[in-house]
Design an enzyme around this catalytic site. Structure first.
Site, mmCIF file in Angstrom:
data_model
loop_
_atom_site.group_PDB
_atom_site.id
_atom_site.type_symbol
_atom_site.label_atom_id
_atom_site.label_comp_id
_atom_site.label_asym_id
_atom_site.label_seq_id
_atom_site.Cartn_x
_atom_site.Cartn_y
_atom_site.Cartn_z
ATOM 1 N N HIS A 173 43.334 41.189 44.992
ATOM 2 C CA HIS A 173 43.167 42.061 46.168
ATOM 3 C C HIS A 173 44.151 43.236 46.102
ATOM 4 O O HIS A 173 44.696 43.662 47.126
ATOM 5 C CB HIS A 173 43.408 41.274 47.461
ATOM 6 C CG HIS A 173 42.385 40.230 47.760
ATOM 7 N ND1 HIS A 173 41.420 40.381 48.724
ATOM 8 C CD2 HIS A 173 42.167 39.004 47.215
ATOM 9 C CE1 HIS A 173 40.661 39.289 48.780
ATOM 10 N NE2 HIS A 173 41.098 38.442 47.854
ATOM 11 N N ASP B 191 45.222 34.568 47.185
ATOM 12 C CA ASP B 191 43.907 33.931 47.279
ATOM 13 C C ASP B 191 42.886 34.567 46.340
ATOM 14 O O ASP B 191 43.063 35.683 45.855
ATOM 15 C CB ASP B 191 43.387 34.018 48.718
ATOM 16 C CG ASP B 191 43.269 35.456 49.214
ATOM 17 O OD1 ASP B 191 44.153 36.266 48.868
ATOM 18 O OD2 ASP B 191 42.317 35.776 49.938
ATOM 19 N N GLU B 192 41.827 33.836 46.095
ATOM 20 C CA GLU B 192 40.615 34.298 45.423
ATOM 21 C C GLU B 192 40.880 34.977 44.079
ATOM 22 O O GLU B 192 40.485 36.125 43.858
ATOM 23 C CB GLU B 192 39.839 35.268 46.340
ATOM 24 C CG GLU B 192 39.369 34.606 47.630
ATOM 25 C CD GLU B 192 38.559 35.552 48.507
ATOM 26 O OE1 GLU B 192 37.480 35.160 48.946
ATOM 27 O OE2 GLU B 192 39.038 36.684 48.758
ATOM 28 N N ILE B 193 41.521 34.247 43.189
ATOM 29 C CA ILE B 193 41.757 34.800 41.854
ATOM 30 C C ILE B 193 41.745 33.679 40.834
ATOM 31 O O ILE B 193 42.282 32.590 41.075
ATOM 32 C CB ILE B 193 43.104 35.569 41.786
ATOM 33 C CG1 ILE B 193 43.337 36.092 40.368
ATOM 34 C CG2 ILE B 193 44.265 34.716 42.260
ATOM 35 C CD1 ILE B 193 44.528 37.006 40.246
#
Length: 543
Positions: free
Chosen positions: A270, A342-344
């Site tokens: 992000h 998050d989200e990686i």
């Protein structure tokens, strides 16, 4: 009520008797209570409603013990808004308004607990800390008519329902998160949000300051972050940033209201907004950006996120992280820095998180991260913020904040099909009942927090619509023990709160299963404590 508090209450009554006889005040008029009692949110742990009302007299005196100075200022300002003048002085139980702060009561009341006693003699708030007495003021505030929020009680006789409340919160962390990265929300709105949080005893404001679309905090050692990256936003959103001076001002304003600001710089994913300003943080040919929704120097205004990351094989990224975290830590009052995480998917993810956690600790702060950070061997004092119920294979057992998307993601629809909302977590949206129904028996849970992500939240009114009235359920879940919660009773109290929300100019969603009362929204947002600062009203005599 325990014996210690009983003795305290008796002492306060005797003190008032002495005060009345010396001052020549008439005996209080006995007025029987009529109608329903005040609809307090969040519901206190223990309430004893009495049969009489307390008529606020023309002569008033506020007495505060050591540690109650600030609370006395909040109280005097509240009374002034009702056109009630009150002398205030240091002392113990010498007025018809008494603020008693006694550290010996911490074992009984906790750090944020209080008692509120309204009887024929007057009003007494007792606590172990200033925070507890502040929350007593917020409960007392809800005994006053909603018009007090706009200071429209002039020339009115004011009656308060007599009651005895003993109260303290279930969780220490009761928060909201405002995503200012996708679409920017300025200092003025954030202050309004802080005022509203304080009324309902919420005490943590998490700011999502960075994401692929924009960078919203000034870092003086990295000026391109504001010169370039702050100019981005989601399509139709607002750009901008908080200067360090504004960020410090917001924290001071929040701290006065017992709210801690938690800044989040999301990484190592992000992170596209930072890569635009400092492309050297990317790999060759931007192999760290996949799929390539944008490449430097272009800004990104799309909705999808989580497709960018630092080039984790470059050691120089840690110089950037150290500079940013160091400078952010130096201007952050609270003990926490949120690193996202998050989200990686990356083979070096765990290595990065461990190093980032170490950097945060080196500046004397505690790391908070989304639940994925528990896959890495971070410090055991780090805090994991859980946003989904899936298994993220934790390798450390961390304290947790519950932000499950199915209960707390308030960017999701209030009701099925609401426009400009998300539904990826729950197709029907997140109803006020979904929020209220949350429960947990996990001893590692320290609290709850409701995020609003701003992909489709492009104005102050839209942000209001997402938070309110559902955040009232967040407040009650965070404060009131589950066995004492009743959803239908809660909805009735929310309906009564609608008039106060109107007076405060909040553009709340008209939840269908709430029997809302009058609709007469104030033209300008504000409340009785808007822009009020303690420390400016005490005279030398009162000190």
């Amino acid at each position: 009520m325990n014996s210690g508090l009983i003795k305290t209450s008796i002492g306060l009554l005797l003190g008032f008797a002495v005060f009345s006889s010396c001052s020549g005040l008439k005996s209080p008029e006995i007025i029987s209570a009529e109608g329903a009692p005040p609809s307090i949110v969040p519901m206190p742990q223990s309430v004893e409603w009495k049969e009489n009302m307390y008529l606020i007299p023309t002569q008033n005196k506020i007495c505060f013990s050591e540690g109650g100075e600030k609370t006395a200022q909040w109280l005097r300002h509240l009374l002034k808004a009702a056109n009630i003048e009150a002398e205030s002085t240091s002392g113990r139980s010498c007025g018809n308004w008494n603020i008693v702060v006694d550290t010996a009561l911490e074992e009984e009341l906790g750090e944020e607990g209080y008692t509120l006693d309204i009887n024929d003699a007057g009003v007494t708030i007792t606590s172990a800390t200033e925070a507890g007495s502040f929350y007593g003021i917020q409960s007392l505030r809800q005994f006053f008519p909603p018009e007090i929020e706009k200071e429209q009680l002039k020339n009115k006789e004011i009656l308060l329902r007599q009651a005895f409340i003993e109260d303290n919160p279930s969780y220490s962390w009761r928060g909201t998160m405002v995503d200012v990265a996708r679409s920017f929300f300025c200092l003025e709105y954030l202050k309004q949000h802080v005022d509203r949080m304080a009324l309902y005893k919420l005490n943590r404001l998490h700011l999502h300051l960075t994401d692929d679309q924009g960078w919203r905090i000034e870092i003086k050692s990295k000026p391109l972050l504001t010169e370039i990256s702050s100019k981005g936003s989601v399509e139709g959103g607002r750009s901008g940033y908080l200067s360090q001076e504004e960020y410090i001002e917001l924290q001071k304003y929040a701290a006065d209201r017992n709210i801690v600001v938690i800044p989040e710089v999301d990484m190592p994913g992000h992170i596209y907004s930072a890569l635009v300003a400092y492309p050297e943080l990317s790999c060759s040919e931007y192999s760290n950006i996949e799929p390539k929704r944008a490449t430097p120097p272009e800004l990104y205004s799309g909705y999808e996120v989580g497709w960018s990351k630092f080039c984790l094989e470059k050691p120089e990224i840690y110089d950037f992280v150290t500079d940013v975290i160091g400078e952010l830590s130096s201007i952050t009052r609270g003990p926490w820095i949120h690193i996202g995480g998050d989200e990686i998917e990356d083979p070096r993810y765990e290595e990065f998180v461990v190093k980032a956690d170490s950097i945060v600790q080196s500046f004397g702060k505690t790391t908070v991260g989304w639940q994925e950070i528990a896959k890495a061997k971070v410090s055991p004092n780090a805090i994991s913020q859980k946003w989904w119920a899936g298994d993220s294979e934790p390798v450390v057992n961390l304290r947790t904040i519950q932000s499950f998307c199915s209960h707390f993601y308030l960017d999701h629809a209030n009701v099925p099909g609401q426009e400009n909302t998300l539904n990826w977590c729950k197709e029907s949206g997140v109803s006020i009942e979904d929020v209220y129904s949350f429960s947990s028996d996990d001893p590692m849970v320290i609290g709850v927090e409701s995020p609003v992500w701003s992909e489709h939240v492009l104005s102050d009114e839209m942000m209001d619509d997402r938070f309110w009235p559902r955040v009232l359920a967040v407040a009650e879940v965070g404060w009131t023990p589950e066995p004492q919660r009743d959803f239908q009773d809660f909805l009735e109290r929310v309906a009564a709160q609608g008039e106060r929300l109107d007076e405060m100019g909040i553009h709340y969603f008209i939840t269908p299963n709430v029997k809302w009362r009058k609709r007469g929204k104030a033209q300008r947002p504000g409340s009785v404590f808007s822009n009020f600062e303690t420390g400016k009203e005490l005279t030398q005599k009162e000190l």
